[in-house]
Design an enzyme around this catalytic site. Structure first.
Site, PDB file in Angstrom:
ATOM      1  CG  HIS A  28      -1.950  -0.974   1.376  1.00 45.39           C
ATOM      2  ND1 HIS A  28      -2.138  -1.734   2.492  1.00 45.39           N
ATOM      3  CD2 HIS A  28      -2.926  -1.353   0.501  1.00 45.39           C
ATOM      4  CE1 HIS A  28      -3.191  -2.545   2.325  1.00 45.39           C
ATOM      5  NE2 HIS A  28      -3.683  -2.331   1.119  1.00 45.39           N
ATOM      6  CE  LYS A  49     -13.350  -6.021   2.685  1.00 42.96           C
ATOM      7  NZ  LYS A  49     -12.548  -5.211   1.828  1.00 42.96           N
ATOM      8  NE  ARG A  68      -2.977  -7.249  -4.338  1.00 45.93           N
ATOM      9  CZ  ARG A  68      -3.748  -7.404  -3.276  1.00 45.93           C
ATOM     10  NH1 ARG A  68      -3.214  -7.681  -2.116  1.00 45.93           N
ATOM     11  NH2 ARG A  68      -5.052  -7.270  -3.372  1.00 45.93           N
ATOM     12  CB  SER A 118      -4.362  -6.324   4.982  1.00 39.11           C
ATOM     13  OG  SER A 118      -4.103  -5.030   4.469  1.00 39.11           O
TER      14      SER A 118
HETATM   15  P1  ADP Z   1     -10.041  -3.261  -0.371  1.00 37.91           P
HETATM   16  O1  ADP Z   1     -10.801  -3.967   0.712  1.00 37.91           O
HETATM   17  O2  ADP Z   1     -10.737  -2.039  -0.878  1.00 37.91           O
HETATM   18  O3  ADP Z   1      -9.529  -4.144  -1.481  1.00 37.91           O
HETATM   19  P2  ADP Z   1      -7.276  -3.156   0.582  1.00 37.91           P
HETATM   20  O4  ADP Z   1      -6.748  -2.349   1.725  1.00 37.91           O
HETATM   21  O5  ADP Z   1      -7.167  -4.646   0.697  1.00 37.91           O
HETATM   22  O6  ADP Z   1      -8.779  -2.679   0.408  1.00 37.91           O
HETATM   23  O7  ADP Z   1      -6.568  -2.717  -0.768  1.00 37.91           O
HETATM   24  C1  ADP Z   1      -6.695  -1.410  -1.261  1.00 37.91           C
HETATM   25  C2  ADP Z   1      -6.118  -1.328  -2.678  1.00 37.91           C
HETATM   26  O8  ADP Z   1      -4.715  -1.560  -2.636  1.00 37.91           O
HETATM   27  C3  ADP Z   1      -6.688  -2.356  -3.658  1.00 37.91           C
HETATM   28  O9  ADP Z   1      -6.796  -1.747  -4.937  1.00 37.91           O
HETATM   29  C4  ADP Z   1      -5.624  -3.435  -3.688  1.00 37.91           C
HETATM   30  O10 ADP Z   1      -5.622  -4.149  -4.930  1.00 37.91           O
HETATM   31  C5  ADP Z   1      -4.375  -2.591  -3.534  1.00 37.91           C
HETATM   32  N1  ADP Z   1      -3.251  -3.342  -2.946  1.00 37.91           N
HETATM   33  C6  ADP Z   1      -3.263  -4.118  -1.858  1.00 37.91           C
HETATM   34  N2  ADP Z   1      -2.052  -4.665  -1.625  1.00 37.91           N
HETATM   35  C7  ADP Z   1      -1.244  -4.219  -2.630  1.00 37.91           C
HETATM   36  C8  ADP Z   1       0.126  -4.461  -2.985  1.00 37.91           C
HETATM   37  N3  ADP Z   1       0.901  -5.291  -2.306  1.00 37.91           N
HETATM   38  N4  ADP Z   1       0.613  -3.826  -4.083  1.00 37.91           N
HETATM   39  C9  ADP Z   1      -0.184  -3.024  -4.820  1.00 37.91           C
HETATM   40  N5  ADP Z   1      -1.481  -2.773  -4.552  1.00 37.91           N
HETATM   41  C10 ADP Z   1      -2.012  -3.361  -3.470  1.00 37.91           C
END
Ligand code: ADP
Length: 158
Positions: free
Chosen positions: A16, A40, A88, A126
Site C-alpha cells: 500500500h 467487513k 497485483r 493485509s
Molecule cells: P479493499 O478492501 O478495498 O480491497 P485493501 O486495503 O485490501 O482494500 O486494498 C486497497 C487497494 O490496494 C486495492 O486496490 C488493492 O488491490 C491494492 N493493494 C493491496 N495490496 C497491494 C500491494 N501489495 N501492491 C499493490 N497494490 C495493493
C-alpha cells in the site's frame, strides 16, 4: 489534481505504502481513504488504521480520511477527480474492473487509475500479513517499521 486511494488498510502494508508514494508524486494532493464497511470484519479500528497510515507516510501532500457510503460519491464529495487502486494479479484485475465500471456508471466524472504492484510486493496483502503474524512469522519488511510493534500487539490479542 486531487485523487484518493480508497481501501480497507487492515493494516497498511509496504505494498500500500509503495502505491501511496507513487501516486503522491503524480497528484497535487492524495487522500488515503479508509472506507467504513460494516460487513467487513477488521482487526484494527478505523481510528487505529488511520493513525498507522499517518505514522507510515512521509509525503507532505498525503492526508488520511475516514469515509462511509459509496466510495465514488464520497470521493466526489471531498473534491477528488480520480481514484487510485492497485493491481497485483489477474484476480485483482477482474474484481477491480467490475468495481471501476460500476463506479463509472454512478459518476463518470471520477476516473479510476490503476497502479501495477511492484514485483516484490505482488504477493503482499493485509490478510497475508495477519496470517504470518498470527502464526509467529516475521512481518518486518512487509509492513512499515513505524507500525511493526502495533501490528504484532494487535495479533496477540486474537
Ligand atoms: P479493499 O478492501 O478495498 O480491497 P485493501 O486495503 O485490501 O482494500 O486494498 C486497497 C487497494 O490496494 C486495492 O486496490 C488493492 O488491490 C491494492 N493493494 C493491496 N495490496 C497491494 C500491494 N501489495 N501492491 C499493490 N497494490 C495493493
Amino acid at each position: 489534481m486531487k485523487a484518493c486511494y480508497p481501501g480497507t488498510f487492515d493494516p497498511i502494508t509496504n505494498g500500500h505504502l509503495d502505491i501511496i508514494e507513487r501516486a503522491a508524486s503524480m497528484f497535487d494532493e492524495l487522500v488515503v481513504l479508509i472506507m467504513e464497511n460494516p460487513r467487513k470484519k477488521c482487526l484494527f479500528s478505523t481510528e487505529q488504521r488511520k493513525r498507522m497510515i499517518e505514522q507510515s507516510v512521509k509525503a507532505s501532500n498525503v492526508s488520511v480520511v475516514i469515509g462511509s457510503g459509496l466510495t465514488v460519491y464520497f470521493a466526489k464529495s471531498i473534491g477528488c477527480q480520480a481514484m487510485v487502486r492497485g493491481i497485483r494479479a489477474v484476480s485483482d484485475y477482474e474484481y477491480e474492473l467490475q468495481q471501476a465500471t460500476a463506479n463509472l456508471t454512478l459518476d463518470e466524472t471520477v476516473e479510476t487509475l490503476f497502479f501495477i504492484a511492484r514485483p516484490e510486493y505482488s504477493f503482499l496483502s493485509s490478510s497475508v500479513v495477519k496470517e504470518i503474524a498470527m502464526n509467529g512469522g516475521e512481518i518486518s519488511g512487509l509492513v512499515p517499521d513505524e507500525i511493526l510493534a502495533e501490528v504484532q500487539t494487535g495479533m496477540k490479542r486474537l
